[in-house]
Design an enzyme around this catalytic site. Structure first.
Site, PDB file in Angstrom:
ATOM      1  N   SER A  80      71.023  26.173  62.911  1.00 47.91           N
ATOM      2  CA  SER A  80      71.025  27.235  61.916  1.00 47.91           C
ATOM      3  C   SER A  80      71.004  26.588  60.543  1.00 47.91           C
ATOM      4  O   SER A  80      71.247  25.381  60.406  1.00 47.91           O
ATOM      5  CB  SER A  80      72.288  28.093  62.058  1.00 47.91           C
ATOM      6  OG  SER A  80      72.489  28.949  60.950  1.00 47.91           O
ATOM      7  N   TYR A  92      81.231  29.134  63.409  1.00 52.55           N
ATOM      8  CA  TYR A  92      79.775  29.086  63.522  1.00 52.55           C
ATOM      9  C   TYR A  92      79.249  27.777  62.931  1.00 52.55           C
ATOM     10  O   TYR A  92      78.376  27.122  63.522  1.00 52.55           O
ATOM     11  CB  TYR A  92      79.176  30.291  62.801  1.00 52.55           C
ATOM     12  CG  TYR A  92      77.743  30.584  63.155  1.00 52.55           C
ATOM     13  CD1 TYR A  92      77.428  31.261  64.329  1.00 52.55           C
ATOM     14  CD2 TYR A  92      76.701  30.215  62.315  1.00 52.55           C
ATOM     15  CE1 TYR A  92      76.107  31.550  64.660  1.00 52.55           C
ATOM     16  CE2 TYR A  92      75.388  30.501  62.627  1.00 52.55           C
ATOM     17  CZ  TYR A  92      75.086  31.164  63.804  1.00 52.55           C
ATOM     18  OH  TYR A  92      73.782  31.441  64.133  1.00 52.55           O
TER      19      TYR A  92
END
Length: 276
Positions: A142, A155
């Site tokens: 990401s 995350y």
């Protein structure tokens, strides 16, 4: 991998979002598909969209956090399709929480899917990719694997880990010259349901955010369609790129992290205070 025609690709998280659009894009290129997701309804919907595709499509419910299930699926794909050329470790979940207030169960839930799911998928499929003689591991990190942001520590931890894991893997594969390569994918805001389906902890209220609408507010920053993301990723694989940035925001964030490795944190704090 210059062509996907008659190759076999396994995709996790294929029941929606980027996993689904990757499946559709690969089918248009003549690639056979082995699709998995924990969401059987979404998986069936993806399969229905591929009903008229002139490729072989198999589906299997798989929880990527379950190591044994992933290994069993990898062997099943190799048996059913005769080979496996690509594994897209795409399945992922979201979690908004502060470091102090985050529940350990939520942290473990996210890491088991976003990090360990990638590890399980890579290790389970790697022998089959080597056996094919022309293989590729595609792991979804990401932009949050490039920079850290408030409320996303879990995350960030998973996506930074995926990045490091994949970059190390790529170097090992380069040394081995075994016919297999690896790419780390870094999407920016992609118009999928990952934010809406993610978990939000009440602790983010301490940062000035509203837990009741944080997911929807965050989703407004998603600017790239899943279709564009899929095409970008596949072009990156064709070019054997080590890192694929998806979306203009991903390119901006990558540049910011390179040019302002420390200062970007102050900028992120300033932006968060204004917009959370």
């Amino acid at each position: 991998m210059k062509s996907f025609t008659d190759k076999v690709a396994a995709i996790t998280g294929a029941g929606s979002g980027m996993g689904r659009t990757l499946a559709l894009a690969l089918a248009r290129r003549g690639c056979h598909l082995a699709l998995s997701d924990v969401n059987e309804i979404g998986l069936a919907e993806t399969a229905a969209l591929l009903r008229d595709a002139r490729v072989e499509v198999t589906t299997q419910r798989v929880d990527v956090a379950d190591r044994e299930a992933v290994y069993a699926w990898a062997d099943q794909v190799a048996r059913e399709h005769g080979k496996v050329n690509l594994i897209f470790n795409n399945a992922g979940v979201g979690l908004g929480a502060t470091v102090e207030g985050m529940r350990l169960e939520d942290f473990e839930w996210l890491m088991n899917i976003n990090f360990w799911g990638v590890v399980h998928g890579t290790r389970a499929f790697l022998p089959h990719l080597k056996a094919s003689g022309d293989g590729h591991v595609v792991n979804t990190s990401s932009v949050f694997g490039l920079i850290g942001v408030p409320s996303q520590s879990a995350y960030n931890a998973a996506k930074f880990a995926v990045r490091g894991f994949t970059e190390s893997l790529r170097q090992e594969l380069d040394i081995l010259r075994c016919g297999v390569s690896a790419t780390s994918v870094h999407p920016g805001g992609i118009k999928t349901n990952i934010a809406r389906a993610g978990r939000i902890d009440p602790s983010i209220a301490s940062l000035g955010a509203d837990p009741s609408n944080a997911n929807l507010k965050f989703e407004k920053n998603f600017i790239t369609t899943a279709e564009v993301a899929a095409e970008t990723i596949l072009r990156g694989v064709e070019k054997n790129k080590r890192r694929v940035l998806v979306g203009p925001d991903a390119h901006f964030i990558d540049l910011m992290a390179r040019l302002l490795p420390s200062l970007y944190q102050r900028l992120t704090v300033a932006v968060a205070r204004k917009h959370i």
